[in-house]
Design a protein around this motif. Sequence first.
Motif, PDB file in Angstrom:
ATOM      1  N   UNK A   1      -3.608  12.523   0.083  1.00  0.00           N
ATOM      2  CA  UNK A   1      -4.644  13.281  -0.601  1.00  0.00           C
ATOM      3  C   UNK A   1      -5.020  12.626  -1.929  1.00  0.00           C
ATOM      4  N   UNK A   2      -4.021  12.154  -2.653  1.00  0.00           N
ATOM      5  CA  UNK A   2      -4.281  11.464  -3.928  1.00  0.00           C
ATOM      6  C   UNK A   2      -5.090  10.195  -3.689  1.00  0.00           C
ATOM      7  N   UNK A   3      -4.761   9.456  -2.640  1.00  0.00           N
ATOM      8  CA  UNK A   3      -5.532   8.244  -2.342  1.00  0.00           C
ATOM      9  C   UNK A   3      -6.986   8.576  -2.024  1.00  0.00           C
ATOM     10  N   UNK A   4      -7.210   9.712  -1.375  1.00  0.00           N
ATOM     11  CA  UNK A   4      -8.582  10.118  -1.056  1.00  0.00           C
ATOM     12  C   UNK A   4      -9.395  10.370  -2.318  1.00  0.00           C
ATOM     13  N   UNK A   5      -8.734  10.838  -3.372  1.00  0.00           N
ATOM     14  CA  UNK A   5      -9.436  11.110  -4.623  1.00  0.00           C
ATOM     15  C   UNK A   5      -9.424   9.968  -5.612  1.00  0.00           C
ATOM     16  N   UNK A   6      -8.707   8.903  -5.289  1.00  0.00           N
ATOM     17  CA  UNK A   6      -8.534   7.799  -6.233  1.00  0.00           C
ATOM     18  C   UNK A   6      -9.839   7.102  -6.585  1.00  0.00           C
ATOM     19  N   UNK A   7     -10.679   6.840  -5.622  1.00  0.00           N
ATOM     20  CA  UNK A   7     -11.917   6.128  -5.912  1.00  0.00           C
ATOM     21  C   UNK A   7     -12.771   6.908  -6.912  1.00  0.00           C
ATOM     22  N   UNK A   8     -12.916   8.200  -6.698  1.00  0.00           N
ATOM     23  CA  UNK A   8     -13.685   9.023  -7.641  1.00  0.00           C
ATOM     24  C   UNK A   8     -13.054   9.001  -9.025  1.00  0.00           C
TER      25      UNK A   8
ATOM     26  N   UNK B   1       7.995   1.546  -2.249  1.00  0.00           N
ATOM     27  CA  UNK B   1       7.522   1.663  -0.870  1.00  0.00           C
ATOM     28  C   UNK B   1       6.368   0.674  -0.711  1.00  0.00           C
ATOM     29  N   UNK B   2       6.648  -0.459  -0.121  1.00  0.00           N
ATOM     30  CA  UNK B   2       5.647  -1.521  -0.057  1.00  0.00           C
ATOM     31  C   UNK B   2       4.387  -1.103   0.695  1.00  0.00           C
ATOM     32  N   UNK B   3       4.527  -0.313   1.715  1.00  0.00           N
ATOM     33  CA  UNK B   3       3.358   0.141   2.468  1.00  0.00           C
ATOM     34  C   UNK B   3       2.495   1.065   1.600  1.00  0.00           C
ATOM     35  N   UNK B   4       3.118   2.006   0.915  1.00  0.00           N
ATOM     36  CA  UNK B   4       2.383   2.938   0.051  1.00  0.00           C
ATOM     37  C   UNK B   4       1.702   2.191  -1.095  1.00  0.00           C
ATOM     38  N   UNK B   5       2.424   1.254  -1.716  1.00  0.00           N
ATOM     39  CA  UNK B   5       1.825   0.523  -2.822  1.00  0.00           C
ATOM     40  C   UNK B   5       0.653  -0.326  -2.336  1.00  0.00           C
ATOM     41  N   UNK B   6       0.781  -0.922  -1.184  1.00  0.00           N
ATOM     42  CA  UNK B   6      -0.310  -1.723  -0.626  1.00  0.00           C
ATOM     43  C   UNK B   6      -1.541  -0.855  -0.354  1.00  0.00           C
ATOM     44  N   UNK B   7      -1.324   0.331   0.179  1.00  0.00           N
ATOM     45  CA  UNK B   7      -2.431   1.254   0.420  1.00  0.00           C
ATOM     46  C   UNK B   7      -3.104   1.624  -0.897  1.00  0.00           C
ATOM     47  N   UNK B   8      -2.293   1.959  -1.905  1.00  0.00           N
ATOM     48  CA  UNK B   8      -2.817   2.300  -3.226  1.00  0.00           C
ATOM     49  C   UNK B   8      -3.630   1.140  -3.794  1.00  0.00           C
ATOM     50  N   UNK B   9      -3.078  -0.061  -3.741  1.00  0.00           N
ATOM     51  CA  UNK B   9      -3.742  -1.228  -4.328  1.00  0.00           C
ATOM     52  C   UNK B   9      -5.074  -1.504  -3.639  1.00  0.00           C
ATOM     53  N   UNK B  10      -5.107  -1.374  -2.319  1.00  0.00           N
ATOM     54  CA  UNK B  10      -6.355  -1.609  -1.592  1.00  0.00           C
ATOM     55  C   UNK B  10      -7.434  -0.610  -2.004  1.00  0.00           C
ATOM     56  N   UNK B  11      -7.072   0.666  -2.121  1.00  0.00           N
ATOM     57  CA  UNK B  11      -8.044   1.679  -2.533  1.00  0.00           C
ATOM     58  C   UNK B  11      -8.496   1.421  -3.975  1.00  0.00           C
ATOM     59  N   UNK B  12      -7.551   1.077  -4.838  1.00  0.00           N
ATOM     60  CA  UNK B  12      -7.886   0.801  -6.225  1.00  0.00           C
ATOM     61  C   UNK B  12      -8.860  -0.389  -6.319  1.00  0.00           C
ATOM     62  N   UNK B  13      -8.581  -1.463  -5.605  1.00  0.00           N
ATOM     63  CA  UNK B  13      -9.440  -2.645  -5.671  1.00  0.00           C
ATOM     64  C   UNK B  13     -10.831  -2.348  -5.097  1.00  0.00           C
ATOM     65  N   UNK B  14     -10.893  -1.542  -4.036  1.00  0.00           N
ATOM     66  CA  UNK B  14     -12.193  -1.145  -3.508  1.00  0.00           C
ATOM     67  C   UNK B  14     -12.989  -0.380  -4.562  1.00  0.00           C
ATOM     68  N   UNK B  15     -12.326   0.508  -5.275  1.00  0.00           N
ATOM     69  CA  UNK B  15     -13.006   1.281  -6.321  1.00  0.00           C
ATOM     70  C   UNK B  15     -13.463   0.376  -7.463  1.00  0.00           C
ATOM     71  N   UNK B  16     -12.680  -0.622  -7.806  1.00  0.00           N
ATOM     72  CA  UNK B  16     -13.038  -1.554  -8.863  1.00  0.00           C
ATOM     73  C   UNK B  16     -14.264  -2.379  -8.496  1.00  0.00           C
ATOM     74  N   UNK B  17     -14.418  -2.649  -7.215  1.00  0.00           N
ATOM     75  CA  UNK B  17     -15.529  -3.484  -6.746  1.00  0.00           C
ATOM     76  C   UNK B  17     -16.806  -2.706  -6.494  1.00  0.00           C
ATOM     77  N   UNK B  18     -16.739  -1.383  -6.606  1.00  0.00           N
ATOM     78  CA  UNK B  18     -17.965  -0.564  -6.415  1.00  0.00           C
ATOM     79  C   UNK B  18     -18.803  -0.534  -7.656  1.00  0.00           C
TER      80      UNK B  18
END
Length: 75
Positions: A23-30, A58-75
Amino acid sequence: MKNTNQQTKPITGQIAYDPAFLSALEGLQSFVLETGADLDMAYDWVADQSNMNSFVNDSMAFSMFYDVFMDAQND
């Protein structure tokens, strides 16, 4: 003496399936777009929204977080 640190070993995937984390990842971009949050601020926000101290081990969780964060940075 008993070790009270619960996250001493890297784990993979356990946090990545936590509903509060997802749920937090869903709201991260905003959050990033509205606040201009940097990586540290975004990490702290996700941890807070997920009600956990850390998910960096948790490498999987951190990778998911980083991908969402980088997508938001590139918007």
